[in-house]
Design an enzyme around this catalytic site. Structure first.
Site, PDB file in Angstrom:
ATOM      1  N   THR A 231       0.826  -1.199   0.000  1.00 11.26           N
ATOM      2  CA  THR A 231       0.000   0.000   0.000  1.00 11.26           C
ATOM      3  C   THR A 231       0.867   1.258   0.000  1.00 11.26           C
ATOM      4  OG1 THR A 231      -1.347  -1.313   1.486  1.00 11.26           O
ATOM      5  CG2 THR A 231      -2.070   0.927   1.082  1.00 11.26           C
ATOM      6  N   PHE A 232       2.054   1.133   0.585  1.00 12.36           N
ATOM      7  CA  PHE A 232       2.848   2.338   0.779  1.00 12.36           C
ATOM      8  C   PHE A 232       4.156   2.363   0.011  1.00 12.36           C
ATOM      9  CE2 PHE A 232      -0.119   2.141   4.214  1.00 12.36           C
ATOM     10  CZ  PHE A 232      -0.556   3.454   4.322  1.00 12.36           C
TER      11      PHE A 232
ATOM     12  N   ASP B 182       5.411  -4.219  12.618  1.00 14.65           N
ATOM     13  CA  ASP B 182       4.878  -4.980  11.484  1.00 14.65           C
ATOM     14  C   ASP B 182       5.715  -6.229  11.243  1.00 14.65           C
ATOM     15  OD1 ASP B 182       3.028  -5.487   9.492  1.00 14.65           O
ATOM     16  OD2 ASP B 182       3.945  -4.137   8.027  1.00 14.65           O
TER      17      ASP B 182
ATOM     18  N   LYS C 204      13.391   0.705  -3.129  1.00 16.30           N
ATOM     19  CA  LYS C 204      12.058   0.857  -2.548  1.00 16.30           C
ATOM     20  C   LYS C 204      11.535   2.262  -2.830  1.00 16.30           C
ATOM     21  CE  LYS C 204       9.477   0.460   1.817  1.00 16.30           C
ATOM     22  NZ  LYS C 204       9.418  -0.166   3.155  1.00 16.30           N
TER      23      LYS C 204
HETATM   24  P1  ADP Z   1       6.317  -2.403   2.184  1.00 20.47           P
HETATM   25  O1  ADP Z   1       6.348  -1.267   3.145  1.00 20.47           O
HETATM   26  O2  ADP Z   1       5.646  -2.045   0.896  1.00 20.47           O
HETATM   27  O3  ADP Z   1       5.802  -3.673   2.803  1.00 20.47           O
HETATM   28  P2  ADP Z   1       8.962  -3.622   2.342  1.00 20.47           P
HETATM   29  O4  ADP Z   1      10.122  -2.823   2.774  1.00 20.47           O
HETATM   30  O5  ADP Z   1       8.384  -4.576   3.325  1.00 20.47           O
HETATM   31  O6  ADP Z   1       7.844  -2.644   1.781  1.00 20.47           O
HETATM   32  O7  ADP Z   1       9.332  -4.426   1.035  1.00 20.47           O
HETATM   33  C1  ADP Z   1       8.363  -5.160   0.337  1.00 20.47           C
HETATM   34  C2  ADP Z   1       8.965  -6.437  -0.208  1.00 20.47           C
HETATM   35  O8  ADP Z   1      10.045  -6.149  -1.068  1.00 20.47           O
HETATM   36  C3  ADP Z   1       9.544  -7.356   0.870  1.00 20.47           C
HETATM   37  O9  ADP Z   1       8.545  -8.194   1.417  1.00 20.47           O
HETATM   38  C4  ADP Z   1      10.573  -8.118   0.097  1.00 20.47           C
HETATM   39  O10 ADP Z   1       9.970  -9.176  -0.620  1.00 20.47           O
HETATM   40  C5  ADP Z   1      11.067  -7.102  -0.913  1.00 20.47           C
HETATM   41  N1  ADP Z   1      12.272  -6.438  -0.394  1.00 20.47           N
HETATM   42  C6  ADP Z   1      12.335  -5.345   0.387  1.00 20.47           C
HETATM   43  N2  ADP Z   1      13.595  -5.010   0.673  1.00 20.47           N
HETATM   44  C7  ADP Z   1      14.359  -5.934   0.062  1.00 20.47           C
HETATM   45  C8  ADP Z   1      15.779  -6.164  -0.017  1.00 20.47           C
HETATM   46  N3  ADP Z   1      16.656  -5.348   0.569  1.00 20.47           N
HETATM   47  N4  ADP Z   1      16.199  -7.227  -0.721  1.00 20.47           N
HETATM   48  C9  ADP Z   1      15.336  -8.036  -1.341  1.00 20.47           C
HETATM   49  N5  ADP Z   1      14.012  -7.877  -1.315  1.00 20.47           N
HETATM   50  C10 ADP Z   1      13.524  -6.846  -0.607  1.00 20.47           C
HETATM   51 MG    MG Z   2       6.580  -4.902   4.253  1.00 20.51          MG
END
Ligand code: ADP
Ligand code: MG
Ligand code: ZN
Length: 541
Positions: free
Chosen positions: A37-38, A146, A59
């Protein structure tokens, strides 16, 4: 991937390059690896001077994120990240309101894919490393809020782990992360929206937070909104009136302040639970009636401060005529909702979060780690799948006991009423039955058998069935949950070979599980303590 999906991905990547053109100089964006969502997370490569290609996770935060929220997420990563199983950060790029956080890429498993073929030792290692990450961030005074498998990346082959996503993090009162102090005070001022549109009759309906399509239940990205980010959303909602955010604020007010005679609707069996606020926290009726009926109330306003004051000075004998009934009286309908952060995904939320206890500590992350452990031991994910907090609380009761839950809630100032008693289950029996490893002939007490509210396969899309079940229906459910009889007898020998340690789960595992899932946050084990629990004796921290 279908042709239209490929086209969609291409378009997303082009849009990102356009929004943050600096990216193009360095990164070759290859794929989208996460969408929530974010944020959206992409895989990108960069050519190093050495000629090598390195992978990064990019991200892209949604442009409506509040600047303080973004800065706080970055500060968590820069100060606590890069060590002890916490994801680090390499760079951060920004253009206008577009921010891209660049992290080392950690290839990781899908939790659901590996859940049922992990060895018991791998599970122990996983939990140890998760708790290590928690110990580390808790020392920094960060409450992640979370904790769930998709935010704890696990590379099975490399035995690498990384806690990600500080998008909902908050600070403890003595946090070392300066910006979390700001985020926290905002969260506490929080929402005071008076929104009853979503309580119709005795039913609570949770509006879908955004117009995005729902992901399948097994997807790692559960399309649950993040209410913790709401204070920012609300600020934004006033400014640019994004529809999704208005909905988010509506979703948060599912709990009224004291109008908790909310019936968890079910066709056959009805559970009525009413977390009731302590009298000192109740509000004066007249001030409640004066509460602004706007959907979005600006933060830090004089009126919200005044309302808070009156909340603490109102007469303690204030009652209404709907107590212990299944309707909501007009007095209760006009009560202001209690302000407390409720971040995260319902199935991972601690009881004190589900009941909106205002004092939430690092213990909430430990609870979530306990829920993950429960999934690992039982082979069920998500273990609790609830679309709202009351359902989640009812599901907890079916496992840990209704009396126990009620007793614990009292310790943090919440009264919970429950129409039907649910006994606490033996965690070993529960997990072994669900996993299908209860082969030792251990007699399982019918009352200690799994309930239908705990396995995803028994979930239903019909919200009316999302409730907790009556004890009478357990027998029926057992037929589906337990392994077929012949695996217990005929194939026993062969299965033993493939047990991967699951036939020798020590009692310490379930003891630790019980300590992580202590309903009382004050006595719940800390990450620090958990790491020296006898369960991890063979490992060193
Ligand atoms: P959101 O706030 O949208 O949940 P996240 O930071 O949890 O964002 O990242 C979403 C997804 O992206 C994670 O569940 C993972 O699958 C992937 N991801 C995030 N950071 C990494 C990373 N450093 N390396 C590999 N995959 C990542
Ligand atoms: Mg997440
Ligand atoms: Zn009432």
């Amino acid at each position: 991937m279908s042709a239209s999906e490929v086209a969609g991905l291409r378009e997303d990547i082009e849009n990102l390059y356009e929004a943050v053109p600096q990216l193009k100089n360095v990164f070759n964006i290859k794929d989208k690896i996460g969408e929530g969502t974010f944020s959206s997370v992409y895989l990108g490569t960069a050519l190093l001077k050495s000629g090598e290609e390195e992978k990064f996770a990019l991200k892209h935060l949604i442009p409506t994120s509040h600047p303080v929220r973004i800065a706080a997420e970055l500060q968590c990563l820069t100060e606590a990240g890069g060590q002890e199983n916490v994801m680090g950060i390499k760079y951060c790029l920004r253009k206008n309101d577009h921010v891209v956080i660049i992290m080392p890429y950690l290839e990781h498993e899908s939790f659901l894919d590996i859940l049922n073929n992990l060895t018991f030792d791998e599970v122990r290692d996983y939990m140890f490393n998760l708790l290590k990450a928690l110990r580390h961030i808790h020392h920094f005074g960060i409450v992640h809020r979370d904790i769930k498998p998709s935010n704890f990346l696990y590379n099975r082959r490399l035995k690498e782990y990384a806690l990600v996503d500080f998008g909902l993090a908050q600070g403890t009162p003595d946090t070392k992360i300066e910006l979390l102090k700001v985020v926290k005070s905002e969260g506490q001022q929080g929402s005071c929206s008076l929104n009853k549109a979503h309580i119709t009759g005795n039913r609570v309906s949770v509006p879908h937070p955004s117009s995005k399509p729902l992901a399948p239940p097994s997807a790692s990205k559960v399309p649950i909104s993040k209410p913790g980010a709401l204070s920012q959303s609300q600020i934004k909602a006033g400014k640019d009136g994004k529809e999704g955010f208005v909905n988010l604020s509506a979703q948060r007010s599912v709990f009224g302040e004291r109008n908790f005679n909310i019936r968890i609707s079910a066709p056959t069996d009805i559970a009525i639970m009413r977390p009731i606020k302590q009298p000192r926290m109740m509000m004066d009726v007249s001030s409640r009636k004066l509460a602004p009926r706007k959907k979005v109330v600006p933060l830090k306003t004089a009126s919200s401060v005044a309302a808070r004051k009156s909340a603490s000075t109102c007469p303690s004998n204030l009652t209404c005529d709907c107590y212990a009934t299944d309707r909501v009286c007009s007095v209760c309908l006009s009560r202001r909702q209690q302000v407390a952060a409720r971040a995260g995904t319902p199935g991972f939320r601690a009881p004190e979060v589900l009941t909106k206890c205002p004092d939430q500590t690092t213990a909430i992350d430990v609870w979530s780690a306990g829920i993950i452990f429960l999934s690992l031991l039982s082979g069920r994910y998500p273990f609790f799948k609830a679309s709202d907090d009351l359902t989640a609380l009812a599901q907890i009761m079916t496992i840990l006991g209704s009396r126990e839950t009620i007793r614990a809630a009292k310790t943090f100032g919440k009264s919970v009423l429950c129409s039907k008693e649910a006994p606490a289950q033996n965690l070993r029996t529960l997990c072994e039955n669900l996993r299908g490893t209860n082969l030792s002939g251990r007699k399982s007490d019918p009352m200690h058998r799994p309930l239908n509210s705990c396995g995803p396969d028994l979930q239903t899309d019909n919200p009316k069935k999302e409730t907790f079940v009556s004890p009478q229906s357990h027998e029926e459910q057992d037929q589906k949950m337990l392994p077929p009889k012949n695996t217990v007898t005929g194939d026993f020998k062969r299965m033993r070979i493939d047990m991967k340690g699951w036939d020798l789960v020590p009692d310490e595992a379930y003891h630790l599980l019980g300590r992580l899932l202590d309903l009382n946050p004050a006595t719940r084990i800390t990450a620090d303590e958990a790491l020296v629990h006898p369960f991890f004796r063979a490992l060193s921290s």
